[in-house]
Design a protein around this motif. Structure first.
Motif, short mmCIF file in Angstrom:
data_model
loop_
_atom_site.label_atom_id
_atom_site.label_comp_id
_atom_site.label_asym_id
_atom_site.label_seq_id
_atom_site.Cartn_x
_atom_site.Cartn_y
_atom_site.Cartn_z
N ASN A 1 -21.78 34.61 26.04
CA ASN A 1 -21.32 35.21 24.78
C ASN A 1 -20.15 34.45 24.19
O ASN A 1 -19.94 34.45 22.97
N SER A 2 -19.38 33.79 25.05
CA SER A 2 -18.18 33.09 24.57
C SER A 2 -18.52 31.90 23.69
O SER A 2 -17.65 31.43 22.93
N ILE A 3 -19.75 31.39 23.77
CA ILE A 3 -20.13 30.25 22.92
C ILE A 3 -21.24 30.62 21.94
O ILE A 3 -21.80 29.74 21.29
N THR A 4 -21.53 31.92 21.82
CA THR A 4 -22.62 32.34 20.93
C THR A 4 -22.20 33.50 20.01
O THR A 4 -23.02 34.27 19.57
N PHE A 5 -20.90 33.59 19.74
CA PHE A 5 -20.38 34.60 18.83
C PHE A 5 -20.82 36.02 19.23
O PHE A 5 -21.11 36.85 18.39
N ASN A 6 -20.85 36.23 20.56
CA ASN A 6 -21.16 37.55 21.12
C ASN A 6 -22.50 38.11 20.68
O ASN A 6 -22.69 39.34 20.59
N VAL A 7 -23.47 37.22 20.46
CA VAL A 7 -24.79 37.71 20.07
C VAL A 7 -25.43 38.53 21.18
O VAL A 7 -26.33 39.34 20.93
N GLY A 8 -24.94 38.37 22.41
CA GLY A 8 -25.46 39.16 23.52
C GLY A 8 -25.20 40.65 23.35
O GLY A 8 -25.94 41.47 23.90
N TYR A 9 -24.15 41.00 22.62
CA TYR A 9 -23.88 42.41 22.36
C TYR A 9 -24.83 42.88 21.27
O TYR A 9 -24.41 43.30 20.18
N HIS A 10 -26.12 42.84 21.58
CA HIS A 10 -27.11 43.01 20.54
C HIS A 10 -27.38 44.48 20.22
O HIS A 10 -27.68 44.83 19.07
#
Length: 322
Positions: free
Chosen positions: A250-259
């Motif tokens: 998430n640290s390199i994907t703008f927190n997209v994991g918090y979907h």
């Protein structure tokens, strides 16, 4: 490697998407979450730094041997470009400059688009709003694979090919599922991208262009970061159509994991989504979640119950948006 997946159709449901109801429940209990909505003043600086890094990389790779060019495209440049697509995802919700500066958000998305090498941002915005409004909507949500994809890419080997070709399917699927008229912003996006590509070619030759485009295609295909494409909405557990991932990528994907949090509150910037989870933990902690995007890709390929058909679909009784 030749055994077909056990699914032969999508999971059709007849209820509304869960995010609308959960949003109401969370806001009723935690109205302070509204304070997290709005623009992220740091986003424009982070994105600008990434774009400038890729322009510097274009100069540095212009005389690299081809084998090293593709290595660095996959291992470095493509990771930045994939991250930029997720920045564009955030910007599409007007979180770079706020809702009152919608046009500025669109232009800045075109700037973030430049290292990707191919025009993308304006078309993404046009369709992404449907993905939120009509999640799983038959003929409306172009994030869902077509029947042809579900039928053909049904064995482990074919699913690997499908993962590798994901950028192609994401680009062409809207033209088949829900075609929309070309907009002026899309034309501008294409012209700006072409001008910058030609300028890079004039300054440093063909290799930087290959570096940018190859990195984008490779890292949005078969790459650990690309696990988020599958993790977000593919039905790993029956009845659950959105999943979050809280791991380090998430640290390199703008927190997209918090979907899950993002679909509940799309106007909250990615940088603040962990606060949503922290405030409303009792709403999110019990829900199914992923712990590894690489494991998601592995399971997608080798689990016979998962494939392009492993998506929840529903009919919306609405006039199709033009």
């Amino acid at each position: 490697m030749g055994k077909a997946t056990g699914r032969w159709d999508f999971e059709w449901v007849y209820n509304e998407q869960p995010h609308t109801l959960r949003r109401k429940e969370i806001l009723a209990k935690y109205p302070e979450i509204k304070s997290l909505m709005g623009h992220d003043p740091q986003l424009k600086w982070v994105v600008s730094g990434m774009v400038l890094t890729q322009l510097l990389a274009c100069y540095m790779v212009h005389d690299l041997p081809w084998k090293w060019l593709f290595f660095w495209a996959y291992a470095f440049g493509g990771c930045i470009n994939h991250s930029l697509t997720l920045a564009i995802h955030d910007i599409s919700h007007n979180v770079a400059f706020g809702n009152k500066q919608a046009r500025l958000n669109r232009w800045f998305a075109m700037f973030a688009n430049l290292p990707i090498g191919l025009p993308y941002s304006a078309s993404f915005k046009k369709y992404h709003i449907d993905h939120h409004r009509y999640l799983g909507g038959d003929g409306l949500d172009v994030d869902i694979p077509t029947d042809l994809e579900g039928w053909f890419f049904s064995t482990p080997l074919r699913k690997v090919v499908w993962l590798f070709l994901q950028p192609l399917f994401y680009a062409l699927r809207p033209l088949v599922v829900n075609p929309k008229p070309l907009t002026q912003l899309e034309i501008l996006n294409g012209v700006v991208q072409l001008v910058v590509d030609v300028l890079i070619y004039y300054l440093w030759g063909l290799k930087p262009i290959i570096y940018l485009i190859a990195g984008s295609l490779l890292c949005m295909g078969l790459h650990p970061i690309s696990g988020h494409f599958i993790a977000e909405h593919y039905m790993f557990l029956k009845g659950h159509e959105t999943y979050s991932y809280y791991g380090p990528l998430n640290s390199i994907t703008f927190n997209v994991g918090y979907h899950m949090e993002h679909h509940d509150f799309p106007s909250i910037p990615g940088s603040r989504l962990p606060l949503v989870k922290k405030i409303a933990a009792e709403f999110y902690d019990p829900l199914p979640q992923h712990t590894s995007w690489a494991r998601v890709l592995w399971d997608f390929v080798f689990d016979d119950s998962i494939g392009p058909y492993a998506r929840i679909k529903r009919q919306y009784k609405l006039v199709k948006q033009e």
